[in-house]
Design a protein around this motif. Sequence first.
Motif, PDB file in Angstrom:
ATOM      1  N   UNK A 162       0.841  -1.206   0.000  1.00 58.58           N
ATOM      2  CA  UNK A 162       0.000   0.000   0.000  1.00 58.58           C
ATOM      3  C   UNK A 162       0.876   1.256   0.000  1.00 58.58           C
ATOM      4  N   UNK A 163       1.948   1.248   0.800  1.00 58.53           N
ATOM      5  CA  UNK A 163       2.848   2.411   0.827  1.00 58.53           C
ATOM      6  C   UNK A 163       3.534   2.585  -0.529  1.00 58.53           C
ATOM      7  N   UNK A 164       3.849   1.492  -1.220  1.00 56.49           N
ATOM      8  CA  UNK A 164       4.434   1.594  -2.568  1.00 56.49           C
ATOM      9  C   UNK A 164       3.454   2.280  -3.527  1.00 56.49           C
ATOM     10  N   UNK A 165       2.181   1.883  -3.461  1.00 56.43           N
ATOM     11  CA  UNK A 165       1.172   2.537  -4.317  1.00 56.43           C
ATOM     12  C   UNK A 165       1.065   4.030  -3.988  1.00 56.43           C
ATOM     13  N   UNK A 166       1.127   4.363  -2.704  1.00 57.81           N
ATOM     14  CA  UNK A 166       1.039   5.770  -2.290  1.00 57.81           C
ATOM     15  C   UNK A 166       2.241   6.531  -2.839  1.00 57.81           C
ATOM     16  N   UNK A 167       3.436   5.928  -2.686  1.00 55.77           N
ATOM     17  CA  UNK A 167       4.664   6.607  -3.116  1.00 55.77           C
ATOM     18  C   UNK A 167       4.736   6.782  -4.625  1.00 55.77           C
ATOM     19  N   UNK A 168       4.105   5.873  -5.379  1.00 50.93           N
ATOM     20  CA  UNK A 168       4.238   5.963  -6.839  1.00 50.93           C
ATOM     21  C   UNK A 168       3.234   6.939  -7.458  1.00 50.93           C
ATOM     22  N   UNK A 169       2.341   7.512  -6.663  1.00 50.34           N
ATOM     23  CA  UNK A 169       1.411   8.519  -7.196  1.00 50.34           C
ATOM     24  C   UNK A 169       2.149   9.856  -7.361  1.00 50.34           C
ATOM     25  N   UNK A 170       2.074  10.415  -8.552  1.00 42.15           N
ATOM     26  CA  UNK A 170       2.799  11.656  -8.831  1.00 42.15           C
ATOM     27  C   UNK A 170       2.349  12.849  -8.005  1.00 42.15           C
ATOM     28  N   UNK A 171       1.131  12.801  -7.481  1.00 44.51           N
ATOM     29  CA  UNK A 171       0.608  13.909  -6.695  1.00 44.51           C
ATOM     30  C   UNK A 171       0.737  13.721  -5.190  1.00 44.51           C
ATOM     31  N   UNK A 172       1.520  12.725  -4.791  1.00 42.64           N
ATOM     32  CA  UNK A 172       1.704  12.457  -3.353  1.00 42.64           C
ATOM     33  C   UNK A 172       3.183  12.306  -3.047  1.00 42.64           C
TER      34      UNK A 172
END
Length: 160
Positions: A22-32
């Motif tokens: 889940x943290x990987x998905x969060x980190x890979x968002x360009x707006x986060x």
Amino acid sequence: MAKAYLGLGSNMGDKKKYLDDAMDFIEEHGGIKVNKVSSYYETEPVGYEEQDLFLNIVAEIDTTLEPYDLLAYCNTIEERLNRKRIIRWGPRTIDVDILLYENYTSVDDTLTIPHPRMLERNFVMVPLYEIADHIIIDGTKIHDIINELNKNGIRKVSHE
Ligand code: X6L
Ligand code: MG
Ligand code: MG
């Protein structure tokens, strides 16, 4: 950029892997942009008690996403990690909640900020205090909230 805090929890399968994915998905968002992540905490289930222990973390982010777009992305992460809603407050591979978003308050069927009853939940407040010991929530210093909280049923864990 808005500062926000996310609360994550898992109590199925490889709980740490679900949190890390889940943290990987969060980190890979360009707006986060992820600023801080708490330790992992093993916590006793609250609400519905006949289920496995949880692993909980809290993350501080800066984001260009508006609250409802951030919520939509949190829901996307839950879907990608195969969350099924069978029992209310029951077992889940991953739960990603918006705890706080700047000083924004919202009471709405789809999004309530601050997150409902978070001030009473040690599995939210203890990791939040670890990474944000200065914040004020609903007019109260987090230090004062933490002092009044029952800290039973929560244990910091080291996964190396
Ligand atoms: C009375 C009625 C008292 C309901 C408490 C508390 C309900 C929390 C739901 C409640 C009540 C919740 C997690 C969890 C859940 C988690 C741990 C919830 C939603 N999520 N327990 N229980 N960690 N330890 O992430 O938070 S279900
Ligand atoms: Mg949730
Ligand atoms: Mg939750």
